[in-house]
Motif scaffolding. Sequence first.
Motif, short mmCIF file in Angstrom:
data_model
loop_
_atom_site.label_atom_id
_atom_site.label_comp_id
_atom_site.label_asym_id
_atom_site.label_seq_id
_atom_site.Cartn_x
_atom_site.Cartn_y
_atom_site.Cartn_z
N LEU A 200 7.00 35.78 108.76
CA LEU A 200 6.87 34.33 108.71
C LEU A 200 6.82 33.90 107.26
N TYR B 299 5.58 30.58 104.91
CA TYR B 299 4.81 29.35 104.88
C TYR B 299 4.91 28.71 103.49
N LEU C 230 4.30 26.19 108.38
CA LEU C 230 5.31 27.18 108.74
C LEU C 230 6.70 26.65 108.43
N GLN D 275 2.56 25.99 101.09
CA GLN D 275 1.29 25.30 100.96
C GLN D 275 1.36 24.31 99.80
N GLU E 273 -3.65 21.21 100.74
CA GLU E 273 -3.27 21.18 102.15
C GLU E 273 -3.27 22.59 102.73
N GLY E 274 -3.11 22.66 104.05
CA GLY E 274 -2.99 23.96 104.70
C GLY E 274 -1.55 24.44 104.69
N PRO E 275 -1.35 25.76 104.88
CA PRO E 275 0.02 26.30 104.93
C PRO E 275 0.80 25.69 106.09
N PHE F 53 4.13 31.50 100.87
CA PHE F 53 3.51 32.73 101.36
C PHE F 53 4.40 33.40 102.40
N PHE G 39 -0.94 38.59 104.95
CA PHE G 39 -0.33 37.62 104.05
C PHE G 39 -0.05 38.22 102.68
#
Lengths: 111, 113
Positions: B33, B35, B45, B37, B41-43, B88, B103
């Motif tokens: 996956l 991501y 997808l 960020q 903020e949050g990661p 990430f 991660f």
Amino acid sequence: NAGVTQTPKFRVLKTGQSMTLLCAQDMNHEYMYWYRQDPGMGLRLIHYSVGEGTTAKGEVPDGYNVSRLKKQNFLLGLESAAPSQTSVYFCASSLQAYEQYFGPGTRLTVT
Amino acid sequence: GQQLNQSPQSMFIQEGEDVSMNCTSSSIFNTWLWYKQDPGEGPVLLIALYKAGELTSNGRLTAQFGITRKDSFLNISASIPSDVGIYFCAGRAGGTSYGKLTFGQGTILTVHP
């Protein structure tokens, strides 16, 4: 849909105080996770849940407890905060064991 | 335990340039996956990959699941200022019942206008 929400967004605690972080998701996901993010450390899994009423330890569970009384909510508790728990905390959820969707984070400072 | 090495750690590029970053692992993953960020903020997808050799695009982003199943690549074409952020990679190994993700450390991307 709001997706994954977290409350509060910011919090400052003194050493020894306790608090609970709330995560809520409206996607009917079975799996929920709590991570902490520290500079240079990436995201590390604290605890996770594979369904209502279940919880399990992740990589860094010490000093934290969790509860999943309702499918849509996952609570992270700090019983006695320590400066080492200063971090940004992220909640995530997933439909089974696939893509995880993250909340906006809670910034916690322990003095 | 499993570790992911993500490189480069940071990149400074001019708007319009293409970007490449990658993740390598010492063990095999069944899912990769990517991501992004944004600050504060949050990661979010970007792309999910499920098969070795798979190549998937999402707008200007293209990601590939390495043939060996131990690596993955993300390319961003014609970068724009809003591409700024931390990228990430995350991998999921087979046999994990709860979708445990490992991660990478992240690649910090800065785009100069």
